[in-house]
Design a protein around this motif. Structure first.
Motif, PDB file in Angstrom:
ATOM      1  N   GLU A  75      15.670  -2.230   6.473  1.00 42.42           N
ATOM      2  CA  GLU A  75      16.648  -1.524   7.291  1.00 42.42           C
ATOM      3  C   GLU A  75      17.453  -0.557   6.434  1.00 42.42           C
ATOM      4  O   GLU A  75      18.389   0.072   6.911  1.00 42.42           O
ATOM      5  N   TRP A  76      17.049  -0.459   5.150  1.00 39.89           N
ATOM      6  CA  TRP A  76      17.573   0.515   4.176  1.00 39.89           C
ATOM      7  C   TRP A  76      19.052   0.322   3.827  1.00 39.89           C
ATOM      8  O   TRP A  76      19.693   1.211   3.278  1.00 39.89           O
ATOM      9  N   GLY A  77      19.615  -0.807   4.237  1.00 39.34           N
ATOM     10  CA  GLY A  77      21.021  -1.052   3.906  1.00 39.34           C
ATOM     11  C   GLY A  77      22.002  -0.364   4.844  1.00 39.34           C
ATOM     12  O   GLY A  77      23.222  -0.463   4.664  1.00 39.34           O
ATOM     13  N   GLY A  90      17.608   3.368   0.763  1.00 43.50           N
ATOM     14  CA  GLY A  90      16.492   4.193   1.233  1.00 43.50           C
ATOM     15  C   GLY A  90      15.305   4.065   0.271  1.00 43.50           C
ATOM     16  O   GLY A  90      15.320   3.232  -0.638  1.00 43.50           O
ATOM     17  N   ASP A  91      14.322   4.940   0.462  1.00 45.03           N
ATOM     18  CA  ASP A  91      13.052   4.771  -0.267  1.00 45.03           C
ATOM     19  C   ASP A  91      13.133   5.209  -1.725  1.00 45.03           C
ATOM     20  O   ASP A  91      13.743   6.223  -2.062  1.00 45.03           O
ATOM     21  N   ILE A  92      12.430   4.472  -2.557  1.00 47.61           N
ATOM     22  CA  ILE A  92      12.343   4.773  -3.990  1.00 47.61           C
ATOM     23  C   ILE A  92      11.398   5.958  -4.218  1.00 47.61           C
ATOM     24  O   ILE A  92      10.511   6.219  -3.400  1.00 47.61           O
ATOM     25  N   LEU A 129       1.553  -7.664   6.725  1.00 51.25           N
ATOM     26  CA  LEU A 129       1.475  -6.441   7.518  1.00 51.25           C
ATOM     27  C   LEU A 129       2.869  -5.849   7.709  1.00 51.25           C
ATOM     28  O   LEU A 129       3.877  -6.483   7.389  1.00 51.25           O
ATOM     29  N   TYR A 130       2.873  -4.659   8.277  1.00 51.74           N
ATOM     30  CA  TYR A 130       4.102  -3.893   8.509  1.00 51.74           C
ATOM     31  C   TYR A 130       4.235  -3.565   9.991  1.00 51.74           C
ATOM     32  O   TYR A 130       3.243  -3.323  10.671  1.00 51.74           O
ATOM     33  N   ASN A 131       5.430  -3.577  10.500  1.00 52.39           N
ATOM     34  CA  ASN A 131       5.739  -2.871  11.744  1.00 52.39           C
ATOM     35  C   ASN A 131       7.216  -2.496  11.727  1.00 52.39           C
ATOM     36  O   ASN A 131       7.843  -2.551  10.670  1.00 52.39           O
ATOM     37  N   TRP A 156      15.849  -8.256   2.129  1.00 48.88           N
ATOM     38  CA  TRP A 156      16.262  -7.083   2.901  1.00 48.88           C
ATOM     39  C   TRP A 156      16.431  -5.918   1.948  1.00 48.88           C
ATOM     40  O   TRP A 156      16.988  -6.053   0.864  1.00 48.88           O
ATOM     41  N   ARG A 157      15.892  -4.767   2.388  1.00 46.68           N
ATOM     42  CA  ARG A 157      16.062  -3.548   1.596  1.00 46.68           C
ATOM     43  C   ARG A 157      17.541  -3.213   1.553  1.00 46.68           C
ATOM     44  O   ARG A 157      18.261  -3.359   2.538  1.00 46.68           O
ATOM     45  N   THR A 158      17.979  -2.749   0.377  1.00 46.09           N
ATOM     46  CA  THR A 158      19.390  -2.409   0.209  1.00 46.09           C
ATOM     47  C   THR A 158      19.609  -0.904   0.232  1.00 46.09           C
ATOM     48  O   THR A 158      20.754  -0.450   0.282  1.00 46.09           O
ATOM     49  N   ASP A 192      13.641  -2.073  -3.220  1.00 40.49           N
ATOM     50  CA  ASP A 192      12.388  -1.370  -2.883  1.00 40.49           C
ATOM     51  C   ASP A 192      11.261  -1.714  -3.857  1.00 40.49           C
ATOM     52  O   ASP A 192      11.459  -2.313  -4.901  1.00 40.49           O
ATOM     53  N   MET A 193      10.082  -1.293  -3.458  1.00 39.49           N
ATOM     54  CA  MET A 193       8.862  -1.706  -4.159  1.00 39.49           C
ATOM     55  C   MET A 193       8.732  -0.979  -5.490  1.00 39.49           C
ATOM     56  O   MET A 193       9.354   0.056  -5.721  1.00 39.49           O
ATOM     57  N   LEU A 194       7.874  -1.529  -6.339  1.00 41.15           N
ATOM     58  CA  LEU A 194       7.749  -0.990  -7.697  1.00 41.15           C
ATOM     59  C   LEU A 194       7.000   0.345  -7.715  1.00 41.15           C
ATOM     60  O   LEU A 194       6.067   0.557  -6.950  1.00 41.15           O
ATOM     61  N   SER A 215       0.793  -1.237   0.000  1.00 42.83           N
ATOM     62  CA  SER A 215       0.000   0.000   0.000  1.00 42.83           C
ATOM     63  C   SER A 215       0.829   1.294   0.000  1.00 42.83           C
ATOM     64  O   SER A 215       0.326   2.355  -0.369  1.00 42.83           O
ATOM     65  N   TRP A 216       2.108   1.238   0.424  1.00 43.24           N
ATOM     66  CA  TRP A 216       2.800   2.475   0.770  1.00 43.24           C
ATOM     67  C   TRP A 216       3.014   3.449  -0.386  1.00 43.24           C
ATOM     68  O   TRP A 216       2.712   4.641  -0.276  1.00 43.24           O
ATOM     69  N   ASN A 217       3.554   2.978  -1.505  1.00 40.93           N
ATOM     70  CA  ASN A 217       3.997   3.909  -2.553  1.00 40.93           C
ATOM     71  C   ASN A 217       2.886   4.835  -3.038  1.00 40.93           C
ATOM     72  O   ASN A 217       3.138   5.991  -3.375  1.00 40.93           O
ATOM     73  N   THR A 271       6.681   3.359  14.626  1.00 39.93           N
ATOM     74  CA  THR A 271       6.903   3.167  13.187  1.00 39.93           C
ATOM     75  C   THR A 271       7.358   4.502  12.586  1.00 39.93           C
ATOM     76  O   THR A 271       7.344   5.534  13.263  1.00 39.93           O
ATOM     77  N   CYS A 272       7.702   4.470  11.314  1.00 41.22           N
ATOM     78  CA  CYS A 272       8.165   5.711  10.673  1.00 41.22           C
ATOM     79  C   CYS A 272       7.060   6.761  10.643  1.00 41.22           C
ATOM     80  O   CYS A 272       7.321   7.955  10.680  1.00 41.22           O
ATOM     81  N   ALA A 273       5.796   6.319  10.588  1.00 39.97           N
ATOM     82  CA  ALA A 273       4.690   7.282  10.568  1.00 39.97           C
ATOM     83  C   ALA A 273       4.188   7.584  11.982  1.00 39.97           C
ATOM     84  O   ALA A 273       3.167   8.258  12.159  1.00 39.97           O
TER      85      ALA A 273
HETATM   86  C1  GLA Z   1      10.024   3.701   5.548  1.00 46.18           C
HETATM   87  C2  GLA Z   1      10.108   2.550   4.560  1.00 46.18           C
HETATM   88  C3  GLA Z   1       9.003   2.690   3.524  1.00 46.18           C
HETATM   89  C4  GLA Z   1       7.650   2.699   4.215  1.00 46.18           C
HETATM   90  C5  GLA Z   1       7.605   3.813   5.246  1.00 46.18           C
HETATM   91  C6  GLA Z   1       6.359   3.739   6.123  1.00 46.18           C
HETATM   92  O1  GLA Z   1      10.317   4.915   4.944  1.00 46.18           O
HETATM   93  O2  GLA Z   1      11.363   2.519   3.944  1.00 46.18           O
HETATM   94  O3  GLA Z   1       9.068   1.644   2.563  1.00 46.18           O
HETATM   95  O4  GLA Z   1       7.428   1.451   4.814  1.00 46.18           O
HETATM   96  O5  GLA Z   1       8.723   3.765   6.129  1.00 46.18           O
HETATM   97  O6  GLA Z   1       6.306   4.748   7.086  1.00 46.18           O
END
Ligand code: GLA
Length: 401
Positions: free
Chosen positions: A182-184, A203-205, A112-114, A199-201, A246-248, A34-36, A120-122
């Motif tokens: 963990e963004w690498g 930061g966010d796309i 799900l996410y945590n 594992w994420r390599t 990261d996600m598409l 759902s995030w992007n 969380t980041c939000a």
């Molecule tokens: C971080 C993650 C994103 C997303 C947001 C949600 O930035 O890298 O993919 O999950 O948190 O707050």
């Protein structure tokens, strides 16, 4: 006799240290997150609609399986008595178990996410200190996939935090894909394979072709910038443990050509394919890119080896990915802003992949060529290839016998 003991010891230590659920991600996980598109703006109806469309659009048939709710599915506080996480009652009036049941009833899996931190980041309740309790709750809801983030983790050791959650999930007993986000920052590729499946390599796309996109206090990364950051990481990925760039962002603002290139390169990288667009508004162009089975087969190839960057001259990149049965895929990528002429004489090139311990030598073996986007056979490797590649476009060919 000594040897037998040694082998037994090795076997036992593998059993003790390999704590994740094995066999769940032998090819890169595919699904929707759902995030992007939606960030914190999520609800029950959205998830149901998405599950329905994954089926009606042919995405399930193409391999998309996991429907994952990212950040902000939970209420602002844990349950005062039990300490359990609670689904936001406004967004999810029937709760998470009912939603998971709905997704499962469609033959899909639920995620799900945590976050490893206190929040969380939000800013919603994080899992720090509640690892076993949260894992039990997810198991009771039938959660099949957990994305676990890295915000608000000051003073926490990354490896320990992710290992703890992994152990908690295993102890809870419900098979679950564990996705480290963990963004690498702490090189998870060096230690995360026993803990998780991906594992994420980075930061966010961000849905832009290259460079970075500045927000107030952080920077998101353009697609090609993320690709550059994968340098040197291919040796860490394989069946059951994937690098996640990261996600598409397919369908989230790129041009048609860029959508195609983004998807191609993610498949060359054997990346998890988590669609991040609004499926309810998806046009035919986006749908046909996301469901191109021949391109997806490259991502999902059971050999599980990422492509190697064979050359990078003046913004024309050539990537080769070995496939099972000694087949290959090549992706010619024009990163520049101009149309480029390509000439590639197969007979003059030998691609040696020391990681996969294989080589491509068109002098010794003739390969048939198939254009995976046109879905058309286009000759073989006896003749040099000549092509024109538009700016930001790719030519993706399978080499088979
Ligand atoms: C971080 C993650 C994103 C997303 C947001 C949600 O930035 O890298 O993919 O999950 O948190 O707050």
């Amino acid at each position: 006799m000594k040897k037998v003991w040694l082998i037994l010891l090795l076997f036992l230590s593998c059993k003790i240290f390999a704590q994740k659920f094995e066999g769940l991600a032998l090819t890169p996980p595919m699904g929707w997150n759902s995030w992007n598109t939606f960030q914190t703006n999520i609800n029950e109806q959205l998830v149901k609609d998405v599950a329905d469309i994954i089926i009606s659009s042919g995405m399930k048939d193409a391999g998309y399986t996991y429907v994952v709710l990212d950040d902000a599915w939970m209420a602002n506080e844990r349950d005062a008595k039990t300490g359990d996480l609670v689904a936001d009652p406004k967004k999810f009036p029937r709760g998470m178990k009912a939603l998971a049941d709905y997704v499962h009833s469609k033959g899909l899996k639920f995620g799900l996410y945590n976050c490893a931190g206190t929040k969380t980041c939000a800013g919603y309740p994080g899992t720090r200190g509640f690892e076993y309790q949260d894992a039990r709750l997810y198991a009771s809801w039938g959660v099949d996939y957990l994305k676990f983030d890295w915000c608000n983790t000051e003073g926490i050791n990354a490896k320990e935090a992710y290992m703890t959650m992994s152990k908690a999930l295993k102890t809870a007993g419900h098979p679950i894909v564990f996705s480290l986000c963990e963004w690498g920052s702490n090189k998870p590729w060096e230690w995360a394979a026993p803990a998780g499946h991906l594992w994420r390599t980075t930061g966010d796309i961000y849905p832009q072709f290259d460079g970075t996109h500045k927000f107030d206090n952080w920077e998101a990364l353009g697609m090609m910038h993320i690709v550059d950051l994968q340098n040197g990481l291919r040796k860490y990925a394989g069946p059951g443990h994937w690098n996640d760039p990261d996600m598409l962002e397919v369908g989230n603002g790129f041009t048609r050509v860029e959508n195609k290139t983004h998807f191609s390169i993610w498949c060359m990288l054997a990346a998890p394919l988590m669609a991040g667009n609004d499926l309810r508004k998806m046009n035919d162009e986006t749908r046909s890119i996301l469901t191109n089975k021949e391109v997806i087969a490259v991502d999902q190839d059971s050999l599980g080896i990422e492509a190697l960057k064979y050359s990078d001259n003046d913004s024309l990149q050539i990537w080769f990915k070995p496939l099972r049965n000694n087949n290959w895929v090549v992706c010619f990528l024009n990163r520049s802003n101009k149309t480029r002429q390509l000439e590639f004489n197969w007979q003059d090139e030998v691609v040696i992949d020391t990681l996969a311990k294989t080589e491509l030598n068109a002098k010794a073996t003739t390969y048939k060529l198939r254009d995976l986007w046109l879905m058309k056979d286009i000759g073989d490797t006896k003749k040099p290839l000549k092509a024109i590649i538009a700016s930001h476009d790719v030519l993706m060919l399978k080499l088979g016998k």
